[in-house]
Design an enzyme around this catalytic site. Structure first.
Site, mmCIF file in Angstrom:
data_model
loop_
_atom_site.group_PDB
_atom_site.id
_atom_site.type_symbol
_atom_site.label_atom_id
_atom_site.label_comp_id
_atom_site.label_asym_id
_atom_site.label_seq_id
_atom_site.Cartn_x
_atom_site.Cartn_y
_atom_site.Cartn_z
ATOM 1 N N GLU A 203 -11.554 57.678 143.678
ATOM 2 C CA GLU A 203 -12.607 59.034 144.557
ATOM 3 C C GLU A 203 -13.136 58.452 145.744
ATOM 4 O O GLU A 203 -13.760 57.175 145.741
ATOM 5 C CB GLU A 203 -14.058 59.138 143.423
ATOM 6 C CG GLU A 203 -14.995 60.581 144.124
ATOM 7 C CD GLU A 203 -16.342 60.404 143.550
ATOM 8 O OE1 GLU A 203 -16.646 61.440 143.870
ATOM 9 O OE2 GLU A 203 -16.365 59.309 142.578
ATOM 10 N N ARG A 423 -11.666 47.785 130.952
ATOM 11 C CA ARG A 423 -12.524 47.130 132.364
ATOM 12 C C ARG A 423 -12.334 45.317 132.518
ATOM 13 O O ARG A 423 -12.469 45.098 131.352
ATOM 14 C CB ARG A 423 -13.108 48.273 132.658
ATOM 15 C CG ARG A 423 -13.464 49.209 132.804
ATOM 16 C CD ARG A 423 -14.576 50.045 132.517
ATOM 17 N NE ARG A 423 -15.695 49.783 134.184
ATOM 18 C CZ ARG A 423 -16.450 50.810 134.934
ATOM 19 N NH1 ARG A 423 -16.950 51.244 133.895
ATOM 20 N NH2 ARG A 423 -17.080 50.177 136.444
ATOM 21 N N LYS A 433 -20.804 52.004 142.180
ATOM 22 C CA LYS A 433 -20.603 52.457 143.603
ATOM 23 C C LYS A 433 -22.082 53.105 143.619
ATOM 24 O O LYS A 433 -22.396 52.871 144.553
ATOM 25 C CB LYS A 433 -20.244 53.576 143.640
ATOM 26 C CG LYS A 433 -18.647 53.050 143.571
ATOM 27 C CD LYS A 433 -17.707 54.748 144.068
ATOM 28 C CE LYS A 433 -16.128 53.886 143.592
ATOM 29 N NZ LYS A 433 -14.907 55.184 144.452
#
Length: 802
Positions: A203, A423, A433
């Site tokens: 994104e 992850r 973020k």
């Protein structure tokens, strides 16, 4: 003798067969020759276990177990079947049953270790879930089960099996340079060489961090390994957060990592198609428009309650969806939800939202759209449309995998294989973020490329190399185990990469710099060419000034004694003739006098000293040595914790220094080693600095001291906090405080006698109150009269020891 060959990397490893064979060797030594073979399969059989005997050859662990003594018993069947279940719920039930069975038993069957114990132990040893719980010492397995497992693991047959595997693994690793390489055996289905298509869908709402780097590198690896293609798709469906600036940054970071996608696309390229798919779901009765407020919807989903809008007609839903498309006042209160389930145990399947309104202009489509599809809807639809064959996603999406697959059937589109990987989460590190943006917005860091940030740009500016990052990501492999990683391993790899190519230079701390006069030194300064790296002549030479007056660090000078022989690095030995100190200035050394002794043995001295000479055209250069700490003081922030409560007070440390003149000519981004100090990267050249300083940032080398949290709580603040009285506390403080106060008062005035209720002076404690009775209680059972307990009127008395 029969020969049993087991695969080292079987999933799960064939421990049941191995344990049964080794247990049989207890009764009849030499019955089975058990050997482990490298790889996930044995020979050409493609099985994890192969049993060879004079009678026949049997392949496959189940078949091999059935041929071994005790392999056809009910407990062997329980081990192979129920304890080998892939479904966690089934395995959990089997473990609970086994724990209950062992509550009052020492062994699975009988009164001594048997083949039943060997088979069951082998199944548990092969189970990753069981081993993970044993290692974490959780309560999930049950006390009886853990007790029994530990006891069986200590038996000779289990010890031999484990030792043989360890020996085989060590032999396989010997001579290999890729011993740390992770496993990439994801078990991808329907892989066709040359036809594999993967995608990396970031994104564009921030800069790439190390977690994104892993996703990008893994997708690239599987595409290239199978002769396929990699798609870079920007998931630009939230115009509030996304900017073209972030797209450009992500593209540049991928290029930095050496990743070149075959196709670059945007989800916004397919907005019309996604809209048509949404309409199709409504027409099929598989989606509805809901105007329930956000909080109510969350409560209804939590408790499995159907929305009042769930059974609206197709016509009403289409009309409402049109209101959303136009961005009307009513449309802005709505969202489109997939009609999947209202009470599915998996919360992700409880009618998730797939479209919502947003009037913010999109950075690519402008004001064309007033509603946008959500990621969980876009992902499967666009993956199918763009030809993706295998979608690799991090474990955080695992609960949403059933939702991902539901859209294929609901829309009748081509399905995509999906696979998870873990992850990369690091201690003292934020990858969110939103939280990283908070540090930028509050001015705690100047930008997304700050060396304290885990962004690709940040860690590169800190001195991380692309090669080290790639090695570390590939070392993690396609593991599905989420871990809180330390930073030591990745920086250790980085050190191995930079050490052979980092030129060596010299720096001295400017504070307390000590001039040293060299008796026997050159009459005039001379400049010699010395290798930048003694083991890598390809790096060329640097100019080193030799003069009769040099500078050394205050810390080095303070450690020297008169008549001591030391080594001046890259020059030779010298004898300390005098160490001068100014009594008025304290213990600091003000000057040294050394006598060169170049015939001395440099190997015989304990102290090797760095130094800097100067010449008219080769003066040392002013520099600033910079080091950093973590941005937060907690290893891992828990859900709901505010990042502002854990911000490290000071995270940048500066130390003025002087460096040899060669450093002034190094371009920005050059990695070097300062002798006896460590590795640094040129962050700013003297020409770019307003103060004319070369800025060098310290590069962690993986040692504990370089990756540890530097921040330590202020002891004065801690003491002040300890003195604060909690709400409701008496003004006089606790009994302990009163005792200390009285003791201090007694010291001030020895003639003062303690009061009758004064504390024992040897312990600073108040005297206990006299207890004259116990609390009365009523009878609990029956009306029978019981003897009253004796009245307690005094406490025990003891003599003072001191």
């Amino acid at each position: 003798m029969a020969s049993l060959t087991l695969a080292q990397k079987g999933t799960p490893a064939p421990y049941i067969a191995g344990a049964l064979a080794e247990f049989a060797n207890e009764a009849a030594p030499g019955s089975y020759d058990v050997a482990w073979q490298e790889g996930s399969a044995v020979g050409d059989a493609g099985a994890t276990a192969v049993l060879e005997s004079a009678a026949a050859t049997v392949a496959g662990e189940r078949a091999v177990v059935a041929e071994l003594p005790g392999g056809r018993s009910e407990w062997a069947a329980f081990a192979v079947g129920r304890l080998g279940a892939a479904d966690f719920k089934d395995l959990d039930a089997a473990l609970a049953e086994l724990d209950h069975h062992l509550q009052m038993r020492s062994y699975v069957a009988g009164y001594a270790p048997s083949a039943a114990d060997a088979a069951v132990w082998g199944a548990l040893r092969a189970s990753p879930i069981v081993q993970r719980n044993l290692k974490a010492k959780t309560q999930a397995l049950g006390e009886a089960l853990v007790r029994w497992y530990t006891h069986i693991a200590a038996q000779p047959f289990a010890q031999r099996l484990a030792a043989s595997l360890a020996d085989a693994a060590a032999s396989a690793r010997k001579g290999k340079k890729t011993a740390d390489q992770g496993s990439f055996d994801l078990g991808l289905k329907n892989v066709v060489a040359g036809a594999v298509v993967t995608r990396f869908p970031p994104e564009p709402s921030g800069y790439m961090h190390v977690g994104h780097a892993k996703a990008a590198l893994l997708n690239e690896h599987f595409a290239r390994a199978n002769g396929g293609r990699l798609i870079l798709r920007f998931d630009d469906t939230n115009p509030t957060k996304e900017r073209a600036e972030f797209e450009d940054a992500i593209t540049e970071d991928l290029a930095t990592l050496g990743i070149t996608p075959d196709v670059v696309s945007h989800t916004s390229d397919h907005f019309q198609y996604l809209y048509e798919c949404a309409v199709r779901l409504i027409e099929r009765g598989l989606a509805y428009v809901d105007d329930t407020d956000k909080d109510t919807m969350a409560e209804e989903r939590k408790h499995g309650i159907a929305s009042r809008c769930r059974d609206l007609s197709v016509q009403d839903n289409l009309a409402r969806f049109e209101q959303m498309r136009l961005g009307t006042d009513f449309g802005l209160t709505c969202c489109l939800r997939a009609k999947i389930s209202i009470d599915n145990p998996n919360g992700a399947m409880r009618d998730p939202a797939i479209y919502r309104c947003n009037l913010t202009p999109h950075h690519r489509t402008g004001k064309q759209w007033k509603m946008y599809p959500l990621y969980d809807f876009c992902c499967p639809v666009v993956d199918s449309l763009e030809g993706v064959t295998h979608a690799l996603r991090s474990m955080e999406y695992r609960d949403r995998n059933p939702q991902y697959k539901w859209f294929f059937g609901a829309l009748g589109i081509r399905p995509v294989e999906i696979q998870d990987f873990s992850r990369m989460n690091f201690v003292y590190t934020l990858l969110s973020k939103r939280k990283l943006q908070w540090f930028v917005d509050t001015g705690l860091v100047p930008g997304w490329d700050d060396p304290r940030f885990p962004t690709v740009r940040g860690i590169m500016r800190r001195g991380m190399t692309v090669e080290a990052l790639r090695q570390y990501v590939l070392m993690q492999g396609a593991s599905q185990k989420n871990m809180q990683l330390e930073w030591d391993k990745i920086w250790t790899i980085n050190k191995r990469v930079i050490d052979p190519v980092a030129p060596r230079h010299t720096a001295l701390v400017k504070k307390g710099l000590v001039p040293a006069t060299l008796v026997g030194g050159p009459d005039a300064p001379t400049v010699r060419d010395l290798p930048r790296h003694k083991k890598n002549p390809d790096l060329g030479a640097k100019q080193t000034v030799f003069s009769s007056m040099v500078f050394v660090d205050q810390a080095d000078a303070a450690s020297l004694d008169a008549n001591e022989e030391i080594t001046l690095m890259d020059w030779g030995n010298a004898i300390v003739e005098a160490v001068e100190r100014d009594p008025a200035a304290g213990p600091a050394v003000t000057a040294l006098r050394l006598r060169l002794h170049l015939d001395g043995d440099v190997k015989a001295t304990k102290k090797k000293i760095t130094w800097l000479g100067q010449a008219p055209d080769a003066h040392p250069v002013e520099a600033m040595l910079v080091d950093y700490d973590y941005l937060i003081t907690k290893r891992k922030l828990e859900e709901g914790e505010d990042v502002a409560d854990f911000v490290t007070p000071t995270t940048r440390f500066e130390e003025p220094a002087i460096v040899d003149a060669n450093v002034a000519r190094l371009p920005k981004g050059t990695i070097l080693q300062l002798e006896r100090r460590g590795y640094y990267i040129v962050d700013q050249t003297a020409a770019d600095s307003e103060l004319g300083l070369v800025t060098l940032i310290a590069i962690p080398d993986g040692r504990a001291s370089s990756v540890a949290l530097k921040h330590q709580p202020d002891p004065t603040a801690t003491a002040a906090a300890a003195e604060k009285k909690p709400a409701g506390a008496s003004k006089g403080g606790s009994a302990w405080d009163k005792g200390r106060q009285r003791q201090q008062q007694q010291k001030k005035d020895p003639s003062a006698k303690p009061a009758a209720d004064a504390p024992d002076a040897s312990l600073a404690l108040p005297r206990p109150q006299d207890v004259s009775g116990m609390y009365p209680t009523t009878q609990v059972y029956g009306d029978m009269a019981l003897d009253a307990p004796a009245n307690i009127t005094t406490m025990y008395q003891t003599k003072k020891f001191y």
